[in-house]
Design a protein around this motif. Structure first.
Motif, PDB file in Angstrom:
ATOM      1  N   ARG A 133      -9.636   5.255  83.576  1.00 38.12           N
ATOM      2  CA  ARG A 133     -10.123   4.099  84.341  1.00 38.12           C
ATOM      3  C   ARG A 133     -10.184   4.421  85.822  1.00 38.12           C
ATOM      4  O   ARG A 133     -11.146   4.061  86.516  1.00 38.12           O
ATOM      5  N   ILE A 134      -9.160   5.126  86.334  1.00 38.34           N
ATOM      6  CA  ILE A 134      -9.137   5.507  87.755  1.00 38.34           C
ATOM      7  C   ILE A 134     -10.251   6.507  88.051  1.00 38.34           C
ATOM      8  O   ILE A 134     -10.937   6.404  89.070  1.00 38.34           O
ATOM      9  N   LYS A 135     -10.449   7.457  87.165  1.00 37.47           N
ATOM     10  CA  LYS A 135     -11.517   8.457  87.332  1.00 37.47           C
ATOM     11  C   LYS A 135     -12.881   7.772  87.420  1.00 37.47           C
ATOM     12  O   LYS A 135     -13.707   8.111  88.277  1.00 37.47           O
ATOM     13  N   ASP A 136     -13.109   6.773  86.554  1.00 39.00           N
ATOM     14  CA  ASP A 136     -14.392   6.073  86.560  1.00 39.00           C
ATOM     15  C   ASP A 136     -14.556   5.213  87.807  1.00 39.00           C
ATOM     16  O   ASP A 136     -15.649   5.118  88.366  1.00 39.00           O
ATOM     17  N   ALA A 137     -13.467   4.571  88.248  1.00 38.22           N
ATOM     18  CA  ALA A 137     -13.564   3.633  89.373  1.00 38.22           C
ATOM     19  C   ALA A 137     -13.553   4.329  90.722  1.00 38.22           C
ATOM     20  O   ALA A 137     -14.272   3.913  91.653  1.00 38.22           O
ATOM     21  N   LEU A 138     -12.765   5.389  90.850  1.00 38.82           N
ATOM     22  CA  LEU A 138     -12.550   6.006  92.164  1.00 38.82           C
ATOM     23  C   LEU A 138     -12.982   7.465  92.238  1.00 38.82           C
ATOM     24  O   LEU A 138     -12.965   8.049  93.331  1.00 38.82           O
ATOM     25  N   GLY A 139     -13.311   8.071  91.109  1.00 44.59           N
ATOM     26  CA  GLY A 139     -13.756   9.466  91.117  1.00 44.59           C
ATOM     27  C   GLY A 139     -12.639  10.472  91.340  1.00 44.59           C
ATOM     28  O   GLY A 139     -12.911  11.616  91.716  1.00 44.59           O
ATOM     29  N   VAL A 140     -11.398  10.081  91.109  1.00 43.63           N
ATOM     30  CA  VAL A 140     -10.272  11.004  91.309  1.00 43.63           C
ATOM     31  C   VAL A 140     -10.160  11.909  90.085  1.00 43.63           C
ATOM     32  O   VAL A 140     -10.130  11.426  88.944  1.00 43.63           O
ATOM     33  N   PRO A 141     -10.075  13.228  90.259  1.00 37.27           N
ATOM     34  CA  PRO A 141      -9.951  14.141  89.119  1.00 37.27           C
ATOM     35  C   PRO A 141      -8.704  13.829  88.294  1.00 37.27           C
ATOM     36  O   PRO A 141      -7.673  13.399  88.823  1.00 37.27           O
ATOM     37  N   LEU A 142      -8.814  14.087  86.983  1.00 35.32           N
ATOM     38  CA  LEU A 142      -7.751  13.747  86.051  1.00 35.32           C
ATOM     39  C   LEU A 142      -7.239  14.982  85.321  1.00 35.32           C
ATOM     40  O   LEU A 142      -8.011  15.731  84.719  1.00 35.32           O
ATOM     41  N   VAL A 143      -5.920  15.181  85.391  1.00 40.87           N
ATOM     42  CA  VAL A 143      -5.220  16.212  84.619  1.00 40.87           C
ATOM     43  C   VAL A 143      -4.323  15.482  83.625  1.00 40.87           C
ATOM     44  O   VAL A 143      -3.643  14.519  83.996  1.00 40.87           O
ATOM     45  N   SER A 168     -11.010  14.825  80.542  1.00 44.92           N
ATOM     46  CA  SER A 168     -10.050  15.270  81.562  1.00 44.92           C
ATOM     47  C   SER A 168     -10.580  16.525  82.238  1.00 44.92           C
ATOM     48  O   SER A 168     -11.201  17.380  81.599  1.00 44.92           O
ATOM     49  N   ASP A 169     -10.320  16.656  83.526  1.00 43.06           N
ATOM     50  CA  ASP A 169     -10.742  17.869  84.241  1.00 43.06           C
ATOM     51  C   ASP A 169      -9.918  19.069  83.811  1.00 43.06           C
ATOM     52  O   ASP A 169     -10.374  20.201  83.876  1.00 43.06           O
ATOM     53  N   SER A 170      -8.687  18.819  83.383  1.00 43.36           N
ATOM     54  CA  SER A 170      -7.853  19.844  82.762  1.00 43.36           C
ATOM     55  C   SER A 170      -6.912  19.171  81.787  1.00 43.36           C
ATOM     56  O   SER A 170      -6.374  18.093  82.074  1.00 43.36           O
ATOM     57  N   VAL A 171      -6.753  19.783  80.620  1.00 37.37           N
ATOM     58  CA  VAL A 171      -5.736  19.356  79.656  1.00 37.37           C
ATOM     59  C   VAL A 171      -4.654  20.425  79.656  1.00 37.37           C
ATOM     60  O   VAL A 171      -4.938  21.610  79.469  1.00 37.37           O
ATOM     61  N   LEU A 172      -3.412  20.008  79.878  1.00 40.76           N
ATOM     62  CA  LEU A 172      -2.301  20.952  79.968  1.00 40.76           C
ATOM     63  C   LEU A 172      -1.628  21.092  78.607  1.00 40.76           C
ATOM     64  O   LEU A 172      -1.155  20.108  78.034  1.00 40.76           O
ATOM     65  N   ALA A 173      -1.598  22.304  78.092  1.00 42.44           N
ATOM     66  CA  ALA A 173      -0.834  22.624  76.886  1.00 42.44           C
ATOM     67  C   ALA A 173       0.515  23.172  77.323  1.00 42.44           C
ATOM     68  O   ALA A 173       0.599  23.971  78.255  1.00 42.44           O
ATOM     69  N   GLU A 174       1.574  22.750  76.630  1.00 43.51           N
ATOM     70  CA  GLU A 174       2.913  23.159  77.034  1.00 43.51           C
ATOM     71  C   GLU A 174       3.392  24.424  76.321  1.00 43.51           C
ATOM     72  O   GLU A 174       4.401  24.999  76.714  1.00 43.51           O
ATOM     73  N   CYS A 175       2.685  24.827  75.276  1.00 41.97           N
ATOM     74  CA  CYS A 175       3.048  26.035  74.539  1.00 41.97           C
ATOM     75  C   CYS A 175       1.838  26.477  73.728  1.00 41.97           C
ATOM     76  O   CYS A 175       0.871  25.708  73.576  1.00 41.97           O
ATOM     77  N   PRO A 176       1.829  27.688  73.182  1.00 40.92           N
ATOM     78  CA  PRO A 176       0.675  28.138  72.395  1.00 40.92           C
ATOM     79  C   PRO A 176       0.361  27.244  71.206  1.00 40.92           C
ATOM     80  O   PRO A 176      -0.816  27.052  70.871  1.00 40.92           O
ATOM     81  N   GLN A 177       1.381  26.680  70.531  1.00 46.83           N
ATOM     82  CA  GLN A 177       1.112  25.781  69.407  1.00 46.83           C
ATOM     83  C   GLN A 177       0.372  24.534  69.876  1.00 46.83           C
ATOM     84  O   GLN A 177      -0.550  24.040  69.201  1.00 46.83           O
ATOM     85  N   ASP A 178       0.749  24.008  71.034  1.00 47.84           N
ATOM     86  CA  ASP A 178       0.082  22.849  71.622  1.00 47.84           C
ATOM     87  C   ASP A 178      -1.385  23.182  71.898  1.00 47.84           C
ATOM     88  O   ASP A 178      -2.298  22.389  71.611  1.00 47.84           O
ATOM     89  N   GLU A 179      -1.622  24.355  72.449  1.00 42.94           N
ATOM     90  CA  GLU A 179      -2.984  24.803  72.736  1.00 42.94           C
ATOM     91  C   GLU A 179      -3.795  24.916  71.445  1.00 42.94           C
ATOM     92  O   GLU A 179      -4.954  24.472  71.373  1.00 42.94           O
ATOM     93  N   ASN A 180      -3.197  25.476  70.416  1.00 46.97           N
ATOM     94  CA  ASN A 180      -3.871  25.620  69.134  1.00 46.97           C
ATOM     95  C   ASN A 180      -4.200  24.260  68.518  1.00 46.97           C
ATOM     96  O   ASN A 180      -5.297  24.053  67.981  1.00 46.97           O
TER      97      ASN A 180
END
Length: 423
Positions: free
Chosen positions: A118-128, A163-175
């Motif tokens: 919602r913030i990204k759409d309203a204000l254009g702030v990048p989202l991680v 999202s401009d970036s999705v953070l994975a916390e470990c290789p299983q999360d990334e997979n």
């Protein structure tokens, strides 16, 4: 940069160890603290869950904004989704009134991510976005006991794609992100959790046991963390029964955590269930509940133990194994998720299948009968924790992601961070 961290149900000011207070609270608090030390301005937005909380609280040099969204009482996180529109509306108006614009929003958990969209759409702030737990993985492991609505899946799909970036916390999360959510691997950044070197470090074991009133001449197993069924504490209790009955090896299990400082079945019903299992296994006298303790005390628990055990059914990352490793204590963990990443099997500890008390008992007996091996694993875990999992290195990695998605010169930003960190 000016950074907004959203953590709708997990305030950095809350005491860890309760049902909805654990790793995410610790993550947000430490990330915020380390980003400030790197010279950034950080605001944490969390839901106001008590009527007497001020709009703005502070810890160290961080503002915590207690967002009015829903009734100002503690609610299970599974009941918070209907209040996210109010959360987003408040944040958008708050951010509009700030003199300095936010460079990036870092959402923690899928409901915070919905606010971030919602913030990204309203204000254009990048989202991680850091999910901390993925809905499809949770549903796979918890089935009908998963209290979140199916709407979670569509929200997570949108977050993965936008999202401009999705953070994975470990290789299983990334997979899991790639195979369950069709995530673009180019937009996933692998950034683990960490520990604070000033908070967790080796201490004299005998002194730690004296401080806690624990016996000096016993093999002591520690389980520490949130007391909910998926953490598999019942598996550890059953393994204690197998150690005594099958292997003839005595051990003491200390269980730290819960919703009160003193172990209380009324405040923490899981204690009653676990006590019943201990009675069934004939080890009630060897299973000790010690309640919830402040962060400053936890290093004494890790250092007093011969081994730290954590065998959840699933675990997106798991911060407690890092804290134990940072204290030089060997870890036996479930071969799942982030534990599989943080614990090097056969080097810093042992990995066992979840829900397999006999396998856990065999691992415990192995370390009890070979104290030299346990010491080597503890030393190796300490080295691995310092090399890979400090909060300072996590914050530097996050700042590089923030700089990239917000359009800052990454090299310049990194050089500035390193300069400030060295001061």
């Amino acid at each position: 940069m000016k950074i907004a961290l959203i953590s709708e149900h997990a305030s950095p000011l809350a005491a860890a160890g309760g049902v909805d207070s654990g790793g995410q609270n610790i993550y947000v608090a430490n990330v915020a603290r380390q980003l400030v030390r790197l010279g950034h301005d950080v605001d944490v937005f969390t839901r106001c869950d008590r009527s007497l909380l001020p709009l703005v609280s502070r810890f160290e040099n961080i503002r915590v904004i207690n967002v009015p969204a829903g009734p100002p009482v503690q609610l299970p996180k599974e009941q918070l989704l209907p209040h996210m529109d109010a959360f987003a509306n408040f944040m958008i108006e708050f951010m509009k009134q700030e003199r300095q614009p936010y460079a990036v929003v870092h959402a923690n958990f899928f409901m915070s991510g919905l606010v971030g969209l919602r913030i990204k759409d309203a204000l254009g702030v990048p989202l991680v976005t850091t999910f901390h737990a993925l809905g499809r993985v949770r549903r796979l492991h918890q089935g009908e006991s998963d209290g979140f609505p199916d709407a979670r899946f569509a929200i997570e799909d949108e977050l993965v794609s936008r999202s401009d970036s999705v953070l994975a916390e470990c290789p299983q999360d990334e997979n899991d992100l790639m195979h369950l959510y069709d995530a673009d691997p180019a937009r996933i950044d692998l950034v683990p959790c960490g520990f604070d070197r000033t908070e967790f470090h080796p201490l004299d074991k005998a002194q730690a046991r004296t401080r806690l009133g624990w016996p000096q001449d016993r093999f002591i197993v520690l389980q520490l963390g949130r007391m909910v069924p998926r953490k598999g504490i019942d598996n550890v209790v059953r393994a204690m029964g197998a150690c005594h009955a099958t292997h003839g090896e005595a051990a003491e299990l200390y269980i730290a955590g819960g919703n009160s400082d003193e172990p209380n079945e009324g405040a923490t019903p899981e204690i009653g269930r676990l006590r019943g299992i201990a009675r069934e296994c004939g080890v009630e006298a060897h299973v000790h509940f010690v309640g919830r303790h402040g962060r400053g005390e936890l290093k004494h628990f890790y250092n007093a133990a011969d081994v730290f055990v954590t065998t959840p059914w699933y675990e997106p990352f798991g911060i407690t194994p890092l804290e134990a490793m940072a204290c030089g204590t060997p870890v036996i963990g479930a071969d799942v998720g982030g534990i599989r990443y943080s614990v090097a099997h056969g080097e810093t500890g042992l990995l066992v299948p979840p829900r397999h008390p006999d396998a856990l008992a065999e691992a415990l007996v192995t370390l009890k009968r070979n104290p030299a091996l346990a010491r080597r694993m503890g030393d190796a875990g300490l080295a691995r924790a310092h090399a890979m999992f400090t909060w300072s290195s996590v914050a530097q990695a996050l700042a590089r992601v923030y700089a990239r998605v917000s359009g800052e010169d990454t090299q310049t930003a990194t050089a500035l961070q390193m300069s400030r960190a060295a001061r």
